[in-house]
Scaffold this motif. Structure first.
Motif, PDB file in Angstrom:
ATOM      1  N   ALA A  58       3.740  10.389   1.298  1.00  0.00           N
ATOM      2  CA  ALA A  58       2.764   9.304   1.155  1.00  0.00           C
ATOM      3  C   ALA A  58       2.163   8.914   2.496  1.00  0.00           C
ATOM      4  O   ALA A  58       1.011   8.521   2.579  1.00  0.00           O
ATOM      5  CB  ALA A  58       3.423   8.089   0.505  1.00  0.00           C
ATOM      6  N   LYS A  59       2.956   9.035   3.569  1.00  0.00           N
ATOM      7  CA  LYS A  59       2.456   8.706   4.907  1.00  0.00           C
ATOM      8  C   LYS A  59       1.820   9.904   5.587  1.00  0.00           C
ATOM      9  O   LYS A  59       1.309   9.786   6.681  1.00  0.00           O
ATOM     10  CB  LYS A  59       3.599   8.180   5.771  1.00  0.00           C
ATOM     11  N   ARG A  89       1.242   4.199  -2.897  1.00  0.00           N
ATOM     12  CA  ARG A  89       1.043   5.637  -2.632  1.00  0.00           C
ATOM     13  C   ARG A  89       2.237   6.456  -3.135  1.00  0.00           C
ATOM     14  O   ARG A  89       2.062   7.519  -3.719  1.00  0.00           O
ATOM     15  CB  ARG A  89       0.858   5.905  -1.142  1.00  0.00           C
ATOM     16  N   GLU A 133       0.824  -1.217   0.000  1.00  0.00           N
ATOM     17  CA  GLU A 133       0.000   0.000   0.000  1.00  0.00           C
ATOM     18  C   GLU A 133       0.854   1.261   0.000  1.00  0.00           C
ATOM     19  O   GLU A 133       0.584   2.206  -0.741  1.00  0.00           O
ATOM     20  CB  GLU A 133      -0.932   0.016   1.221  1.00  0.00           C
ATOM     21  N   LEU A 134       1.887   1.285   0.839  1.00  0.00           N
ATOM     22  CA  LEU A 134       2.740   2.463   0.896  1.00  0.00           C
ATOM     23  C   LEU A 134       3.505   2.652  -0.408  1.00  0.00           C
ATOM     24  O   LEU A 134       3.606   3.771  -0.918  1.00  0.00           O
ATOM     25  CB  LEU A 134       3.711   2.381   2.076  1.00  0.00           C
TER      26      LEU A 134
END
Length: 106
Positions: free
Chosen positions: A70-71, A36, A32-33
């Motif tokens: 992204a986070k 992103r 997922e990261l």
């Protein structure tokens, strides 16, 4: 001449650990990261992210900034990743006339 791999130093190891900690705190998988980060314009596979987190691949500043964006945790990631080792905490840098940083004792 063969390319020589560079050893990952203490700051790189701290960055790798911080990336993993913040990713898991956010409940994101590596896949997922990485998706992103790729969506933000910095291509990254989950394998690449896994190697970064295990300190088997160097994380350059562009990777680090894309991961932070992204986070959605830019400041925290940067603070934890670039802190100086304790043994150098008493050192500071001053600019020389040519603009290069030169370590000096306080």
């Amino acid at each position: 001449m063969a390319a020589r791999s560079l050893e990952i130093g203490p700051a790189g190891i701290r960055a790798a650990r911080t990336i993993e900690i913040l990713r898991t705190e956010r409940g994101l998988s590596q896949r997922e990261l990485a998706a992103r980060v790729t969506a933000l314009g910095r291509p990254m596979s989950n394998t690449m992210l896994s190697r970064i987190e295990r300190a088997q691949r160097r994380c350059d500043i562009d990777d680090l900034l894309a991961l932070a964006r992204a986070k959605r945790d830019e400041l925290r990631l940067m603070q934890h990743s670039v802190q100086r080792p304790k043994e150098r905490s008493g050192w500071s840098a001053r600019r020389t006339p040519k603009g290069a940083a030169e370590p000096i004792k306080p």
